[in-house]
Every structure is written in C-alpha cells, then in structure tokens.
Design a protein around this motif. Structure first.
Motif, PDB file in Angstrom:
ATOM      1  N   HIS A 195     -32.878 -26.841-117.450  1.00 47.68           N
ATOM      2  CA  HIS A 195     -33.953 -27.487-116.710  1.00 47.68           C
ATOM      3  C   HIS A 195     -33.642 -28.981-116.591  1.00 47.68           C
ATOM      4  CE1 HIS A 195     -36.578 -23.910-117.129  1.00 47.68           C
ATOM      5  NE2 HIS A 195     -35.974 -23.789-118.300  1.00 47.68           N
ATOM      6  N   GLY A 196     -33.402 -29.425-115.362  1.00 48.07           N
ATOM      7  CA  GLY A 196     -33.127 -30.831-115.116  1.00 48.07           C
ATOM      8  C   GLY A 196     -34.330 -31.547-114.522  1.00 48.07           C
ATOM      9  N   ARG A 197     -34.062 -32.455-113.579  1.00 46.18           N
ATOM     10  CA  ARG A 197     -35.133 -33.210-112.926  1.00 46.18           C
ATOM     11  C   ARG A 197     -34.742 -33.450-111.478  1.00 46.18           C
ATOM     12  NH1 ARG A 197     -35.470 -38.614-115.477  1.00 46.18           N
ATOM     13  NH2 ARG A 197     -36.031 -37.377-117.321  1.00 46.18           N
ATOM     14  N   SER A 198     -35.622 -33.114-110.559  1.00 39.97           N
ATOM     15  CA  SER A 198     -35.350 -33.308-109.146  1.00 39.97           C
ATOM     16  C   SER A 198     -35.395 -34.788-108.776  1.00 39.97           C
ATOM     17  CB  SER A 198     -36.373 -32.549-108.294  1.00 39.97           C
ATOM     18  OG  SER A 198     -36.222 -31.168-108.433  1.00 39.97           O
ATOM     19  N   ALA A 199     -34.621 -35.136-107.762  1.00 41.39           N
ATOM     20  CA  ALA A 199     -34.637 -36.493-107.198  1.00 41.39           C
ATOM     21  C   ALA A 199     -33.974 -36.436-105.829  1.00 41.39           C
ATOM     22  CB  ALA A 199     -33.918 -37.476-108.112  1.00 41.39           C
ATOM     23  N   HIS A 200     -34.156 -37.462-105.036  1.00 38.03           N
ATOM     24  CA  HIS A 200     -33.497 -37.545-103.740  1.00 38.03           C
ATOM     25  C   HIS A 200     -32.021 -37.854-103.969  1.00 38.03           C
ATOM     26  CE1 HIS A 200     -32.415 -38.824 -99.704  1.00 38.03           C
ATOM     27  NE2 HIS A 200     -33.615 -38.410 -99.264  1.00 38.03           N
ATOM     28  N   ALA A 201     -31.143 -37.055-103.343  1.00 36.97           N
ATOM     29  CA  ALA A 201     -29.715 -37.201-103.601  1.00 36.97           C
ATOM     30  C   ALA A 201     -29.131 -38.497-103.064  1.00 36.97           C
ATOM     31  CB  ALA A 201     -28.956 -36.007-103.003  1.00 36.97           C
ATOM     32  N   GLY A 202     -29.839 -39.137-102.117  1.00 33.65           N
ATOM     33  CA  GLY A 202     -29.325 -40.385-101.559  1.00 33.65           C
ATOM     34  C   GLY A 202     -30.079 -41.606-102.024  1.00 33.65           C
ATOM     35  N   ARG A 203     -31.409 -41.509-102.093  1.00 36.84           N
ATOM     36  CA  ARG A 203     -32.224 -42.680-102.406  1.00 36.84           C
ATOM     37  C   ARG A 203     -32.227 -43.013-103.888  1.00 36.84           C
ATOM     38  NH1 ARG A 203     -38.171 -43.279 -99.909  1.00 36.84           N
ATOM     39  NH2 ARG A 203     -36.837 -43.567 -98.069  1.00 36.84           N
ATOM     40  N   ASN A 204     -32.452 -42.035-104.762  1.00 37.97           N
ATOM     41  CA  ASN A 204     -32.572 -42.327-106.198  1.00 37.97           C
ATOM     42  C   ASN A 204     -31.933 -41.243-107.066  1.00 37.97           C
ATOM     43  OD1 ASN A 204     -34.561 -40.519-105.338  1.00 37.97           O
ATOM     44  ND2 ASN A 204     -35.924 -41.033-107.034  1.00 37.97           N
ATOM     45  N   PRO A 205     -30.681 -40.883-106.818  1.00 41.32           N
ATOM     46  CA  PRO A 205     -30.073 -39.789-107.592  1.00 41.32           C
ATOM     47  C   PRO A 205     -30.010 -40.083-109.080  1.00 41.32           C
ATOM     48  CG  PRO A 205     -28.395 -41.038-106.421  1.00 41.32           C
ATOM     49  CD  PRO A 205     -29.723 -41.515-105.904  1.00 41.32           C
ATOM     50  N   GLU A 206     -29.968 -41.373-109.446  1.00 43.06           N
ATOM     51  CA  GLU A 206     -29.870 -41.710-110.867  1.00 43.06           C
ATOM     52  C   GLU A 206     -31.118 -41.311-111.652  1.00 43.06           C
ATOM     53  OE1 GLU A 206     -32.011 -44.923-108.832  1.00 43.06           O
ATOM     54  OE2 GLU A 206     -30.164 -43.814-108.399  1.00 43.06           O
ATOM     55  N   GLU A 207     -32.226 -41.106-110.955  1.00 53.62           N
ATOM     56  CA  GLU A 207     -33.446 -40.670-111.630  1.00 53.62           C
ATOM     57  C   GLU A 207     -33.477 -39.151-111.855  1.00 53.62           C
ATOM     58  OE1 GLU A 207     -36.878 -42.144-109.647  1.00 53.62           O
ATOM     59  OE2 GLU A 207     -36.175 -44.230-109.647  1.00 53.62           O
ATOM     60  N   GLY A 208     -32.573 -38.444-111.203  1.00 60.31           N
ATOM     61  CA  GLY A 208     -32.509 -36.998-111.377  1.00 60.31           C
ATOM     62  C   GLY A 208     -31.641 -36.585-112.554  1.00 60.31           C
ATOM     63  N   ARG A 209     -31.761 -35.327-112.911  1.00 58.95           N
ATOM     64  CA  ARG A 209     -30.895 -34.727-113.940  1.00 58.95           C
ATOM     65  C   ARG A 209     -30.392 -33.412-113.344  1.00 58.95           C
ATOM     66  NH1 ARG A 209     -31.618 -39.129-115.153  1.00 58.95           N
ATOM     67  NH2 ARG A 209     -32.314 -40.023-117.159  1.00 58.95           N
ATOM     68  N   ASN A 210     -29.115 -33.381-112.997  1.00 58.18           N
ATOM     69  CA  ASN A 210     -28.554 -32.278-112.219  1.00 58.18           C
ATOM     70  C   ASN A 210     -28.336 -31.047-113.108  1.00 58.18           C
ATOM     71  OD1 ASN A 210     -26.715 -30.528-110.725  1.00 58.18           O
ATOM     72  ND2 ASN A 210     -26.485 -32.257-109.322  1.00 58.18           N
ATOM     73  N   ALA A 211     -29.219 -30.061-112.952  1.00 56.60           N
ATOM     74  CA  ALA A 211     -29.135 -28.850-113.774  1.00 56.60           C
ATOM     75  C   ALA A 211     -27.893 -28.034-113.459  1.00 56.60           C
ATOM     76  CB  ALA A 211     -30.381 -28.004-113.573  1.00 56.60           C
ATOM     77  N   LEU A 212     -27.470 -28.051-112.205  1.00 60.96           N
ATOM     78  CA  LEU A 212     -26.291 -27.277-111.818  1.00 60.96           C
ATOM     79  C   LEU A 212     -25.036 -27.839-112.477  1.00 60.96           C
ATOM     80  CD1 LEU A 212     -25.718 -24.854-109.897  1.00 60.96           C
ATOM     81  CD2 LEU A 212     -24.976 -26.532-108.208  1.00 60.96           C
ATOM     82  N   VAL A 213     -24.909 -29.154-112.495  1.00 62.20           N
ATOM     83  CA  VAL A 213     -23.758 -29.786-113.141  1.00 62.20           C
ATOM     84  C   VAL A 213     -23.779 -29.503-114.644  1.00 62.20           C
ATOM     85  CG1 VAL A 213     -22.709 -32.000-113.740  1.00 62.20           C
ATOM     86  CG2 VAL A 213     -23.475 -31.571-111.405  1.00 62.20           C
ATOM     87  N   ALA A 214     -24.957 -29.572-115.252  1.00 63.40           N
ATOM     88  CA  ALA A 214     -25.051 -29.301-116.686  1.00 63.40           C
ATOM     89  C   ALA A 214     -24.703 -27.853-117.000  1.00 63.40           C
ATOM     90  CB  ALA A 214     -26.458 -29.645-117.181  1.00 63.40           C
ATOM     91  N   ALA A 215     -25.163 -26.913-116.153  1.00 68.96           N
ATOM     92  CA  ALA A 215     -24.835 -25.504-116.367  1.00 68.96           C
ATOM     93  C   ALA A 215     -23.341 -25.266-116.218  1.00 68.96           C
ATOM     94  CB  ALA A 215     -25.613 -24.629-115.399  1.00 68.96           C
ATOM     95  N   ALA A 216     -22.729 -25.933-115.225  1.00 69.99           N
ATOM     96  CA  ALA A 216     -21.276 -25.791-115.035  1.00 69.99           C
ATOM     97  C   ALA A 216     -20.526 -26.362-116.234  1.00 69.99           C
ATOM     98  CB  ALA A 216     -20.859 -26.495-113.755  1.00 69.99           C
ATOM     99  N   ASP A 217     -21.013 -27.495-116.765  1.00 67.29           N
ATOM    100  CA  ASP A 217     -20.405 -28.088-117.953  1.00 67.29           C
ATOM    101  C   ASP A 217     -20.516 -27.125-119.141  1.00 67.29           C
ATOM    102  OD1 ASP A 217     -19.316 -29.817-119.802  1.00 67.29           O
ATOM    103  OD2 ASP A 217     -21.065 -31.135-119.899  1.00 67.29           O
ATOM    104  N   PHE A 218     -21.668 -26.461-119.246  1.00 69.88           N
ATOM    105  CA  PHE A 218     -21.877 -25.474-120.320  1.00 69.88           C
ATOM    106  C   PHE A 218     -20.844 -24.356-120.192  1.00 69.88           C
ATOM    107  CE2 PHE A 218     -25.396 -24.378-123.318  1.00 69.88           C
ATOM    108  CZ  PHE A 218     -24.862 -23.205-123.827  1.00 69.88           C
ATOM    109  N   ALA A 219     -20.653 -23.851-118.969  1.00 69.94           N
ATOM    110  CA  ALA A 219     -19.709 -22.753-118.748  1.00 69.94           C
ATOM    111  C   ALA A 219     -18.280 -23.182-119.074  1.00 69.94           C
ATOM    112  CB  ALA A 219     -19.803 -22.274-117.300  1.00 69.94           C
ATOM    113  N   VAL A 220     -17.892 -24.351-118.597  1.00 75.11           N
ATOM    114  CA  VAL A 220     -16.527 -24.839-118.846  1.00 75.11           C
ATOM    115  C   VAL A 220     -16.305 -25.079-120.335  1.00 75.11           C
ATOM    116  CG1 VAL A 220     -14.955 -26.759-118.438  1.00 75.11           C
ATOM    117  CG2 VAL A 220     -16.247 -25.796-116.532  1.00 75.11           C
ATOM    118  N   SER A 221     -17.314 -25.613-121.012  1.00 74.45           N
ATOM    119  CA  SER A 221     -17.181 -25.877-122.444  1.00 74.45           C
ATOM    120  C   SER A 221     -17.000 -24.586-123.228  1.00 74.45           C
ATOM    121  CB  SER A 221     -18.403 -26.637-122.952  1.00 74.45           C
ATOM    122  OG  SER A 221     -18.500 -27.901-122.333  1.00 74.45           O
ATOM    123  N   LEU A 222     -17.782 -23.560-122.888  1.00 72.03           N
ATOM    124  CA  LEU A 222     -17.632 -22.276-123.571  1.00 72.03           C
ATOM    125  C   LEU A 222     -16.233 -21.704-123.362  1.00 72.03           C
ATOM    126  CD1 LEU A 222     -20.989 -20.383-122.849  1.00 72.03           C
ATOM    127  CD2 LEU A 222     -20.251 -21.362-125.023  1.00 72.03           C
TER     128      LEU A 222
END
Length: 396
Positions: A206-233
């Motif tokens: 579970h991440g946090r939604s945000a506008h990908a262009g205006r304020n991406p730094e306020e978001g938490r990308n769940a897809l990237v974190a899930a991919a990191d989890f998969a690669v780490s395993l």
C-alpha cells in the motif's frame, strides 16, 4: 485369492466411469460441477461396505487483487469409512477437482488413437479415482479385506492446495498403517518418490497516490516497491528453497503514482530447514522494502505442503508396491520430483505413503491431458495386489 480378485476388475466399466466423470466440469471453483461430481462419487463408492458421507469444507480466505482478504467457497469432500473398529487401517486418497474452470475451452473428450483418451481430468485424477474404486471393489467382493479397515478421502480442493481439507487430512491420516494416493504415474509407470514442499504468499503493498508530473515526490509508488520485493526475494533466495515471484496485480494510469500492488510468490522448500530460512527471508525482505519505500505491507499465505522425504517405512512401502508389480509382470520404479500433492501432508504425519498409484498418462494441467486406457486395469491390479499384501500383514 489374488487371482479371483484380479478377475473382478472390469476395464470396460472403468473406462465408462472415467468418461462419465470427465464429462462433468469440476474445476476447483465450479461449485455446481463439484456438487454434481460429489453426487456421482457418493453413488459409486456406495458399493463399499462402509459409511459414505460428504464433509463441509473448512473456511478459507484469499487475498484479492484489491488487497482485501475475503472468504473463498469450496465444494464438499467425500469420506468413506470401512471397518473403523479394525486395529489395522489404511488411508486411500484422491481429489475430485480439476484445474479447468467452467469457462475453459478444454471440455470435451476425444480419442487420439485407440488406446489414448484425451480429456479434462481423465488422468488427474478421474482415472485415478476409478482405479482406487475398482481395486477396493474387487477386494471387497472376495472378502479379502475383512481383517483390516480403511478410510477413503476424495477432496474438492487439492489443485489449489487443499486448504479447506487440510484438517480433514490430518484427522483421517491419524493412526494409519500406510496410505495410497491416486495421482497419476508417469506415462511409463514410474512413481513419484521424494517430493519438495510448497508455500504460496500474497504481498499487498500500500503506497500513496500523487500526480506523476506535478508532485510525484509526495507519492509512494506501490508498484515499484512490489517489484523491489520480488527482485529482492529472487536475489536472496537460499539454494534449498527456490522462489518464483509469479505475478503483480496493480498499477494506475500513466499520470498517477500507483498506491496499490499485490505480488504473488511461490516457494519450493526442499527440506524443513529451508522453510525456516525462507520465513526469515520473507521477514527480512518486508523490513528492507518498508525502509526503502515508506509503504505499508500486508502479508497473506503459508507453507501448505511440507517436503516429503522417503524414510525407512516409506521405502519399505515402495518396495512392497514394486514387489506387487513384479508379480503382475510390471517394473515399478520411482524417482524424486518437484511436484507436490496431498501425499506431502500425509507423510508429514508419519504415515508411509505412495501417492502416485493412479493411471499412466501425461500432459496434465494442459488442454492435451491424456489417459493411456490400458493402464486402468493395470493400475487397479497393482493397487489390489499391494493392498492385499498389506491385509496379509506385510506392513511397512
């Protein structure tokens, strides 16, 4: 007596039974099809001198693509109990479900040639159920089993891990002298020996939604974190427990930082210590991904099939089956496999088990699944001969 028992095995009747059963779609999620299949089995197993009942499935939950955990419906399980008062008792087990859902294109039976029947579940394992019943029916007709008892379990959820029948397996396996399962043998008749285990997990990020262009730094990308989890395993997996990150559900429109992703992972522990190592790996990966991505993680799943080694008692049961084969002119060998089944769970309870006493065939779990029809009588004779040896006191 053995010759009289074998004469009772009717190949034409067995084939007709397989054709009738395989015409019923009993995919694990098809409740109507499972109910129809269970009704057929109740009628068929009524030839045995015991009680036949249908047992309600235990509650099971599953994590969906939305990260929520909800109940999953399952069919009822068939249980037959014969001479429960006997001191020596066996367990025979199989499953009525298949991997083909009600909307799968593979629904019809065809003949590849005069000895090869192609169809959904003909080998895995409606052919195996016919073998089990034919062997028991022949033995009971000659009163060859009067000195022992047995339970039969045909569950409705083996193909998805037997989660709703796990407690029933434990109950029925308790105190048994030996067990036979009716998963298919290989096309040449080779049996499965030692097996690895398996565990399936869903990881909701579970991440946090945000506008990908205006304020991406306020978001938490769940897809990237899930991919990191998969690669780490995959990177940190121990040799004795291969890991297969199999799927990620989730994502968002291109201009939105995705706030949810669900990773599906399968583990294949080769020994009990590997389960402990894999559990530590999961915990460590959760901690590291939380630290790197500032997300929330919900974990759901379990190691549902322990590894199945061949101990001394199991080796003696394999030897007994091989001896039965030799008496029938068959060479019955076994080899280790990475596949899993309910035999893993039975063996974990200390019961010696041979779990591939079913028909010869191949291409299971595919639209090319086929049954070698001459193996119906052959494998019923093998089961009957092996069970007769057990009844005569040839215990592992």
């Amino acid at each position: 007596m053995a010759a009289r028992v074998l004469e009772r095995i009717d190949g034409a009747a067995m084939l007709a039974q397989v054709e009738q059963w395989a015409a019923i779609n009993s995919g694990t999620g098809n409740m109507a099809g499972l109910a129809a299949m269970a009704a057929e089995l109740v009628d068929a197993f009524a030839i045995l001198p015991g009680t036949v009942r249908l047992v309600e499935p235990a509650p099971v939950e599953r994590m969906g693509a939305d990260g929520r955990v909800t109940a999953v419906e399952h069919g009822r399980h068939l249980v037959v109990s014969v001479r429960p008062e006997a001191t020596t008792r066996l367990l025979l087990f199989g499953h009525m479900d298949t991997v083909y859902p009600v909307d799968h294109p593979f629904q019809a039976l065809t003949w590849a040639d005069e000895r090869t029947l192609v169809g959904p579940g003909v080998t895995d394992m409606k052919g195996g159920l016919a073998v089990m019943l034919a062997a028991l029916g022949a033995l009971e007709s000659e009163r060859a089993l009067d000195g022992i008892g047995y339970d039969v379990l045909v569950n409705s959820d083996e193909e998805t891990g037997s989660l709703s029948s796990a407690a029933l397996i434990v109950e029925l396996a308790a105190g048994k002298t030996a067990a036979f399962g009716y998963e298919p043998a290989l096309p040449d008749g080779t049996l499965a020996g030692a097996r690895g285990g398996t565990g399936n997990f869903s990881v909701a990020v579970h991440g946090r939604s945000a506008h990908a262009g205006r304020n991406p730094e306020e978001g938490r990308n769940a897809l990237v974190a899930a991919a990191d989890f998969a690669v780490s395993l995959a990177r940190d997996a121990v040799a004795e427990c291969p890991v297969n990150p199999a799927r990620i559900d989730g994502g968002s429109p291109n201009n939105v930082v995705p706030d949810l992703a669900v990773l599906r992972v399968n583990f294949r522990p080769r020994n009990p210590a590997a389960i402990d190592a894999a559990s530590r790996l999961i915990d460590a990966t959760v901690a590291s991904v939380l630290d790197r991505h500032d997300v929330r993680i919900d974990l759901h799943g379990q190691f549902n099939r322990p590894p199945k080694p061949i101990d001394a008692r199991a080796a003696r049961l394999f030897a007994l089956v091989a001896e039965a084969g030799r008496e029938l002119g068959l060479s019955v060998a076994h080899r280790d496999t990475g596949g899993v089944c309910d035999g893993n769970n039975v063996a974990a309870l200390g019961v010696p088990v041979v779990d591939t006493m079913g028909v010869r065939g191949g291409a299971i779990h595919s639209p090319q699944e086929y049954l070698l029809v001459d193996s119906l009588v052959e494998r019923a004779a093998l089961s009957a001969t092996a069970i007769l040896k057990l009844a005569e006191g040839r215990m592992p």
